[in-house]
Design an enzyme around this catalytic site. Structure first.
Site, PDB file in Angstrom:
ATOM      1  N   GLY A   1       0.825  -1.210   0.000  1.00 20.13           N
ATOM      2  CA  GLY A   1       0.000   0.000   0.000  1.00 20.13           C
ATOM      3  C   GLY A   1       0.852   1.249   0.000  1.00 20.13           C
ATOM      4  O   GLY A   1       2.049   1.192  -0.297  1.00 20.13           O
ATOM      5  N   ASN A   2       0.260   2.397   0.303  1.00 13.03           N
ATOM      6  CA  ASN A   2       1.024   3.633   0.418  1.00 13.03           C
ATOM      7  C   ASN A   2       0.402   4.513   1.507  1.00 13.03           C
ATOM      8  O   ASN A   2      -0.622   4.163   2.074  1.00 13.03           O
ATOM      9  CB  ASN A   2       1.121   4.365  -0.928  1.00 13.03           C
ATOM     10  CG  ASN A   2      -0.234   4.780  -1.453  1.00 13.03           C
ATOM     11  OD1 ASN A   2      -0.921   5.595  -0.849  1.00 13.03           O
ATOM     12  ND2 ASN A   2      -0.657   4.184  -2.576  1.00 13.03           N
TER      13      ASN A   2
END
Ligand code: CTP
Length: 398
Positions: free
Chosen positions: A206-207
């Site tokens: 993810g980020n």
């Protein structure tokens, strides 16, 4: 700016009540007619005399004084906008449950205008599940909640729970009250937040996107009258507002599919999500166990949502992309504007202090297809969202 607008300011028992004096001053200076209603506890923190002097109107606290009834129904119907700042934990709970044991609650329950609240409390109270449930409830009833900020609290601790500053509350009121409905009848698609690309049932790539910028844009479009479809990646912010339909997604593929479903009906699309460019080639249906000392994953490209919408865009549809860059910012932003066939690209440079992921502020530069460049100062994400939406409106020539 607020000439002729009638604003009801509600105060509850919180140390942040002193900030209501400045808020009153800002509203009156902008031309608003301000009437103040206080709970009895608010009077322990700020004097009614201060607020009546600043508002140039009597301050009311009691349902009845000296045998005379305060007409809460009239007050609730008089206002164009009611703002409760500070909103204490106690009054929040009463609002969530419809309790009516003082004048402020009676006015709130009678109000026919938009109601905005600015909570103020200590971090532990703010994070308590009952407080969060009460906030969800009052949002469901259509109230707008101005987010709390991080900072020094009355307890001396640092954390979440500080009431928004008077200037921010003022901007919010102006924005709400003056919403001009320029986008009434228009439909807008907004993407926001990160995407999570699954590796196995318990892991993902993810980020750090918080979704704040995209959510602020969805709200700004809504407050100009647009019907908004918000395609939202996994974020901790809850969006539950009339006029904004939230489609929760996890992966880039789900975000792509949702956007494809709704884009054809939309007049405006703003792609503010931080979409993963790559996703694991193989997604294991079982949890991957550790074995070797080293392990590597193979990734494949995701589909570019902005670019795919740029390809199918019809005449009259307005498409906005974002570019988050660390170097040769303008060159990269312009390259994205043209290669993805957007009408406008909003550049965030990570070299600007206060811009990008996680911050409550942002600094943007916008480029359009006519070759024009628009530079903006560092502002709150809400203010940045309003700038972006105002420019979209100008470009649509509405
Ligand atoms: N975007 C998208 N779908 C993707 C990747 C990006 O819709 N799979 C959109 C973003 O929402 C943003 C714009 O494209 O509006 C630019 O995203 P960004 O990640 O900055 O650029 P990329 O095109 O992915 O290029 P790079 O990562 O090489 O900078």
């Amino acid at each position: 700016m607020l000439q002729g607008k009638k604003i009801l300011l509600g105060l509850t028992g919180s140390i942040a009540a002193y900030k209501a004096a400045l808020l009153t001053r800002l509203l009156v200076k902008a031309g608003a007619d301000v009437k103040v209603v206080m709970t009895p506890a608010a009077g322990d923190f700020i004097s009614p005399l201060t607020l009546s002097t600043l508002s140039k109107n009597p301050v009311v606290t009691e349902l009845a004084t000296g045998g005379v009834w305060s007409d809460h129904v009239h007050l609730g119907r008089w206002a164009d906008c009611m703002v409760i700042a500070p909103l204490s934990c106690n009054t929040l709970s009463k609002m969530a449950h419809g309790a009516c044991d003082n004048l402020l609650m009676a006015v709130y329950l009678s109000a026919t205008c938009p109601v905005i609240v600015a909570p103020a409390m200590d971090e532990d109270m703010w994070k308590h599940p009952s407080t969060q449930a009460n906030l969800s409830a009052i949002r469901r009833y259509g109230n707008r909640v101005i987010p709390v900020s991080n900072g020094e609290l009355a307890s001396g601790l640092y954390g979440e729970g500080r009431m928004a500053e008077p200037e921010e509350i003022f901007a919010y009121i102006v924005h709400e009250v003056l919403s001009t409905r320029e986008l009434a009848g228009r439909k807008a698609l907004v993407t926001a937040g990160p995407t999570f690309e699954p590796i196995d049932p318990v892991r993902f790539v993810g980020n750090h996107s918080s979704g704040k910028m995209g959510i602020a844009i969805a709200r700004a479009l809504r407050s100009c009258g647009a019907e908004v479809e918000l395609v939202l990646g996994p974020v901790s912010i809850e969006v539950n507002e009339p006029g904004i339909t939230v489609r929760k997604v996890q992966s880039a593929e789900e975000m792509y599919n949702s956007c494809q479903e709704v884009f054809a009906d939309c007049d405006i699309a703003v792609m503010a999500a931080a979409v993963a460019d790559y996703t694991p080639r193989d997604k294991s249906s079982e949890k991957i166990k550790k074995r070797e000392e080293e392990w590597s994953l193979s990734f494949i490209r995701t589909r570019d949502i902005l670019k795919s919408l740029g390809t199918i865009k019809r005449v009259g549809q307005f498409l906005v992309g974002f570019a988050l860059e660390t170097h040769r910012e303008k060159e990269h932003a312009l390259e994205k504007l043209h290669s993805k066939n957007a009408d406008m690209i909003v550049l965030n440079s990570l070299n600007d202090p206060g811009a990008g992921f996680g911050h409550d502020t942002n600094k943007i530069t916008i480029f359009d297809r006519e070759g024009l460049q628009y530079d903006f100062d560092t502002k709150s994400k809400d203010a940045v969202a309003r700038d972006i939406v105002q420019l979209i409106i100008r470009k649509l020539h509405v």
